[in-house]
Design a protein around this motif. Structure first.
Motif, short mmCIF file in Angstrom:
data_model
loop_
_atom_site.label_atom_id
_atom_site.label_comp_id
_atom_site.label_asym_id
_atom_site.label_seq_id
_atom_site.Cartn_x
_atom_site.Cartn_y
_atom_site.Cartn_z
N ARG A 73 0.83 -1.20 0.00
CA ARG A 73 0.00 0.00 0.00
C ARG A 73 0.87 1.25 0.00
NH1 ARG A 73 -2.57 -0.82 4.66
NH2 ARG A 73 -4.52 -1.56 3.73
N TRP A 74 2.01 1.17 0.69
CA TRP A 74 2.87 2.35 0.86
C TRP A 74 4.03 2.37 -0.12
CZ3 TRP A 74 0.04 5.34 3.60
CH2 TRP A 74 -0.79 4.81 4.60
N PHE A 75 4.69 1.22 -0.26
CA PHE A 75 5.88 1.18 -1.12
C PHE A 75 5.58 0.30 -2.32
CE2 PHE A 75 7.34 2.17 3.14
CZ PHE A 75 8.06 3.33 2.89
N ASN A 76 5.31 0.95 -3.45
CA ASN A 76 4.84 0.27 -4.64
C ASN A 76 5.44 0.92 -5.88
OD1 ASN A 76 3.32 2.70 -4.96
ND2 ASN A 76 1.77 1.85 -3.59
N THR A 77 4.96 0.52 -7.05
CA THR A 77 5.51 1.03 -8.30
C THR A 77 5.46 2.54 -8.39
OG1 THR A 77 4.89 -1.01 -9.47
CG2 THR A 77 5.30 0.93 -10.82
N ASP A 78 4.34 3.13 -7.99
CA ASP A 78 4.20 4.59 -8.08
C ASP A 78 5.24 5.31 -7.22
OD1 ASP A 78 2.08 4.36 -9.81
OD2 ASP A 78 0.53 4.58 -8.26
N VAL A 79 5.48 4.81 -6.02
CA VAL A 79 6.45 5.44 -5.14
C VAL A 79 7.87 5.26 -5.68
CG1 VAL A 79 7.51 5.34 -2.84
CG2 VAL A 79 5.03 5.32 -3.07
N VAL A 80 8.18 4.08 -6.19
CA VAL A 80 9.52 3.85 -6.75
C VAL A 80 9.76 4.75 -7.96
CG1 VAL A 80 11.10 2.15 -7.76
CG2 VAL A 80 9.52 1.45 -5.95
N MET A 81 8.77 4.89 -8.81
CA MET A 81 8.91 5.78 -9.97
C MET A 81 9.10 7.23 -9.54
SD MET A 81 6.28 4.37 -12.86
CE MET A 81 6.60 5.85 -13.83
N ALA A 82 8.33 7.65 -8.54
CA ALA A 82 8.46 9.03 -8.04
C ALA A 82 9.85 9.27 -7.48
CB ALA A 82 7.40 9.30 -6.97
N MET A 83 10.38 8.29 -6.75
CA MET A 83 11.72 8.41 -6.19
C MET A 83 12.77 8.47 -7.30
SD MET A 83 11.53 5.72 -2.99
CE MET A 83 13.30 5.87 -2.64
N ALA A 84 12.61 7.64 -8.32
CA ALA A 84 13.58 7.60 -9.42
C ALA A 84 13.57 8.92 -10.21
CB ALA A 84 13.27 6.43 -10.34
N ASN A 85 12.38 9.41 -10.50
CA ASN A 85 12.29 10.68 -11.23
C ASN A 85 12.84 11.83 -10.40
OD1 ASN A 85 11.04 10.24 -13.89
ND2 ASN A 85 9.31 9.44 -12.73
N ASP A 86 12.57 11.80 -9.10
CA ASP A 86 13.09 12.84 -8.21
C ASP A 86 14.62 12.77 -8.16
OD1 ASP A 86 12.63 14.83 -5.88
OD2 ASP A 86 13.94 13.31 -5.01
N TYR A 87 15.16 11.55 -8.18
CA TYR A 87 16.62 11.41 -8.17
C TYR A 87 17.24 12.09 -9.39
CZ TYR A 87 21.22 9.45 -8.97
OH TYR A 87 22.56 9.33 -9.24
N ILE A 88 16.64 11.89 -10.55
CA ILE A 88 17.20 12.49 -11.77
C ILE A 88 17.16 14.02 -11.68
CG2 ILE A 88 16.91 12.74 -14.26
CD1 ILE A 88 15.94 9.87 -14.36
N VAL A 89 16.09 14.56 -11.12
CA VAL A 89 15.99 16.02 -10.93
C VAL A 89 17.13 16.49 -10.03
CG1 VAL A 89 14.62 17.87 -9.89
CG2 VAL A 89 13.50 16.15 -11.31
N GLN A 90 17.35 15.77 -8.92
CA GLN A 90 18.42 16.14 -7.99
C GLN A 90 19.79 15.98 -8.63
OE1 GLN A 90 17.85 17.51 -5.17
NE2 GLN A 90 15.82 16.87 -4.49
N LEU A 91 19.94 14.92 -9.42
CA LEU A 91 21.23 14.68 -10.09
C LEU A 91 21.53 15.79 -11.09
CD1 LEU A 91 23.66 12.84 -10.71
CD2 LEU A 91 22.22 11.66 -12.40
#
Length: 231
Positions: free
Chosen positions: A53-71
């Protein structure tokens, strides 16, 4: 919730405590969680559902996209050097020509995100997230964590804390109509609340947790002190 630094009168707060864990902690925690879910999906559907419910595909994608922004922000702030007149940047002990940043640094990450999006089960999601994580360059500890991860971390933390309070510490919930529930009713009450707040509003479960603590006359500092004495 109750941690108060030395010489401070007020607790630092949950969000501040989470940020103190550092940027890379979220990825370590995520990979441990997805691995556990992968194993759980084969034999424990109820707990898998509660955790996914908490840690799923949507959250992983959001984290990955956020990482690229930070990078990109980090790379943009690096000094430009030149080799025979051609501009390059030194990233994680590697020299990359500015003209090659998109193809060599960013595009492989975007391709890895596509695999995350296409994951159809817990095993595929873990594998795709692991591949992305292995491609990452470690960021500064104070780099802002993904908002999606922070919210999921808060939601899951509040949810499982309340479950433990009901199961092991004789706490019960009072429903929205003011009815005091028994142990099994209290556990049943928590899941709909979690479903209600799972999409970006996990932080709201902390209000539910605080109410449960107040309704059961639990003093956090006193409880923590008791638990420490037992150890």
């Amino acid at each position: 919730m109750s941690y108060t630094p030395h010489r401070s009168k007020e607790p630092v707060g949950v969000t501040n405590m989470i940020h103190r864990l550092g940027y890379d902690y979220q990825w370590k925690m995520l990979m441990d969680e997805l691995y556990a879910q992968m194993k759980m999906s084969e034999r424990d559907a109820v707990n898998f559902t509660d955790r996914n419910r908490w840690f799923n595909t949507d959250v992983v994608m959001a984290m990955a996209n956020d990482y690229i922004v930070q990078l990109k922000e980090r790379v943009n702030n690096l000094n430009v050097k030149k080799c025979k007149g051609v501009p390059y940047k030194r990233i994680n002990s590697q020299n990359i020509f500015v003209s090659d940043l998109q193809s060599k640094l960013y595009n492989p990450l975007y391709a890895a995100i596509t695999h995350i999006k296409q994951a159809k089960n817990a095993s595929q999601l873990y594998t795709a997230a692991k591949k992305f994580n292995e491609m990452r360059i470690n960021m500064r500890c104070d780099t802002p964590q993904s908002k999606a991860w922070v919210d999921a971390y808060k939601g899951s933390g509040a949810f499982f804390t309340m479950q433990n309070l009901v199961r092991f510490h004789n706490c019960v919930a009072i429903d929205d109509a003011g009815n005091r529930l028994d142990k099994f009713q209290s556990l049943a009450f928590l899941s709909p609340k979690a479903e209600m707040y799972k999409n970006g509003e996990g932080w709201r479960l902390f209000a539910v947790l605080k109410k449960m603590l107040a309704d059961n006359n639990i003093d956090i500092k006193k409880k923590v002190s008791e638990w420490r004495k037992r150890k």
